[in-house]
Design a protein around this motif. Structure first.
Motif, PDB file in Angstrom:
ATOM      1  N   MET A   1      13.687 103.562  34.984  1.00  0.00           N
ATOM      2  CA  MET A   1      13.212 103.297  36.357  1.00  0.00           C
ATOM      3  C   MET A   1      12.483 104.532  36.901  1.00  0.00           C
TER       4      MET A   1
ATOM      5  N   ASP B   1       8.871 103.423  41.668  1.00  0.00           N
ATOM      6  CA  ASP B   1       9.046 101.971  41.731  1.00  0.00           C
ATOM      7  C   ASP B   1       9.381 101.514  43.147  1.00  0.00           C
TER       8      ASP B   1
ATOM      9  N   TYR C   1      10.902  98.318  45.286  1.00  0.00           N
ATOM     10  CA  TYR C   1      11.656  97.073  45.188  1.00  0.00           C
ATOM     11  C   TYR C   1      11.584  96.333  46.511  1.00  0.00           C
TER      12      TYR C   1
ATOM     13  N   GLN D   1       9.685  94.124  41.511  1.00  0.00           N
ATOM     14  CA  GLN D   1       9.575  95.548  41.197  1.00  0.00           C
ATOM     15  C   GLN D   1       8.075  95.784  41.095  1.00  0.00           C
ATOM     16  N   ASN D   2       7.506  96.470  42.047  1.00  0.00           N
ATOM     17  CA  ASN D   2       6.051  96.600  42.157  1.00  0.00           C
ATOM     18  C   ASN D   2       5.448  95.187  42.148  1.00  0.00           C
TER      19      ASN D   2
ATOM     20  N   ILE E   1      19.760  94.257  40.885  1.00  0.00           N
ATOM     21  CA  ILE E   1      19.372  95.276  41.867  1.00  0.00           C
ATOM     22  C   ILE E   1      20.416  95.270  42.991  1.00  0.00           C
TER      23      ILE E   1
ATOM     24  N   TYR F   1       4.638  93.470  48.788  1.00  0.00           N
ATOM     25  CA  TYR F   1       4.327  94.686  48.012  1.00  0.00           C
ATOM     26  C   TYR F   1       2.951  95.232  48.397  1.00  0.00           C
TER      27      TYR F   1
END
Ligand code: KG4
Ligand code: ZN
Length: 340
Positions: A1, A5, A7, A24-25, A71, A319
């Motif tokens: 990780m 990154d 989240y 994630q991205n 996560i 994102y």
């Protein structure tokens, strides 16, 4: 990780599906959807029942999205949620939940326009789909909307055509109701249509100027046609179901394609992306692909999982906004007619 990154937890609750996703991205780690079966008995979405079901579903759906993504909520960088457009009671559940969680975790909150998300779903990094180049034409076809949009950049979009009455998904669902099919009828008509003759019956195409659409006349024409035929032969529907569905699908796809061709000609843009629940339709997907050879289009067709309402598409907008630090104040409220 990597420490870089990002989240994002995304929440979608605009209509009758409760969904949560973790990205994630630009990649989807989880995309959990709880469909609400309760509406089937009513032949359409009942808003009050939808909001109550969202209240029951939201906590377990978010838990599952985090668990599948592996996560912990403390790792999240931001919460994205659908602010609108959609059903007010349904939007309120997702909006309130997202606001409380962002406040509790002390992380940014990001509002997302549901229609913009159907378009930007193409930017999810997934080997099953390709990312369109700007500028492109997006056609969003769902149970609530039918739009043609010029997309100059992620957040620079202009609607150049839309329905003046029913949405295309509604045309499918209402036609299905006339034929006695369960809700939502779109996927069922699509399946039956593939076994029938698209030229068996002729239905009128609406005469709407410019790039706007109309589907309510088609629904009425189908209703009168079926009434007339079943008066003469009570078994008409069951004896001709595949042909009726194929003819309806043929008419709808022609209406959509005519407008797309016109929009492409008018704007000179040949990159075309479709989105929304109806973009799962096999004939529409095929017509777009055929357009690559026939009209020199580059067609972008989303992965099935990102066509009907889902939180992954909310997450990708989250994102992209996160990168611009385009955050929302916690005083934000749901907006059932939210425009972009
Ligand atoms: O995007 P969506 O999940 O919800 C809205 O935002 O409205 O779209 C749902 C609509 C329904 O009208 C459903 O009948 C239609 O998408 N649909 C289809 C197909 N799959 C879903 N319509 C035609 N062919 C399909 N394969
Ligand atoms: Zn939708």
């Amino acid at each position: 990780m990597s420490t870089k990154d990002v989240y994002i937890l995304a929440i979608e609750s605009s209509c009758d599906d409760t969904s949560a996703a973790v990205l994630q991205n630009g990649k989807v780690l989880s995309n959990v959807i709880a469909n609400q079966k309760i509406h089937e008995a009513y032949g359409g979405v009942v808003p009050e029942l939808a909001s109550r079901a969202h209240q029951q579903n939201i906590v377990p759906v978010v838990h599952q999205a985090l668990a599948v993504a592996n996560i912990d909520k403390k790792q999240l960088n931001a919460i994205a949620f659908t602010r609108g457009p959609g059903l007010m009671g349904s939007l309120l559940v997702g909006t309130s939940f997202a606001k409380s969680l962002a406040l509790g975790l002390n992380i940014p909150l990001i509002e997302v326009n549901h229609m913009q998300a159907h378009i930007l779903a193409h930017f999810i990094e997934d080997e099953a789909q390709t990312i369109p180049k700007f500028p492109f034409l997006a056609m969003t076809i769902s149970g609530g909307h039918t739009q043609i949009v010029v997309v100059k950049d992620h957040f620079d979009m202009e609607v150049i055509g839309e329905t003046i009455d029913d949405a295309v998904g509604e045309a499918y669902d209402k036609s299905g109701k006339i034929l006695g099919l369960p809700y939502p009828a779109g996927p069922i008509i699509d399946k039956l249509a593939n076994e029938g003759n698209p030229k068996a019956f002729q239905f009128p195409k609406p005469k709407v100027e410019g790039l706007n659409f109309s589907f309510s006349g088609l629904k009425t024409a189908i209703l009168y046609f079926i009434q007339k035929q079943t008066n003469a032969n009570p078994n008409f529907i069951e004896e001709n179901l595949q042909d009726i569905c194929a003819s309806i699908q043929h008419t709808i796809v022609n209406i959509i394609l005519d407008k797309l061709k016109k929009a492409s000609k008018q704007t000179g843009i040949k990159t075309i992306a479709i989105g929304g629940g109806v973009s799962a339709n096999s004939a529409i997907r095929k017509a777009l692909k055929d357009g690559e050879k026939k009209y020199g289009w580059t067609a972008h067709i989303p992965k099935f999982a990102y066509t009907t309402d889902n939180a992954a598409m909310i997450g990708i907008v989250g994102y992209l906004k996160y990168l611009k630090e385009d955050f929302t104040n916690e005083a934000v409220t749901a907006n059932s007619r939210f425009k972009f």
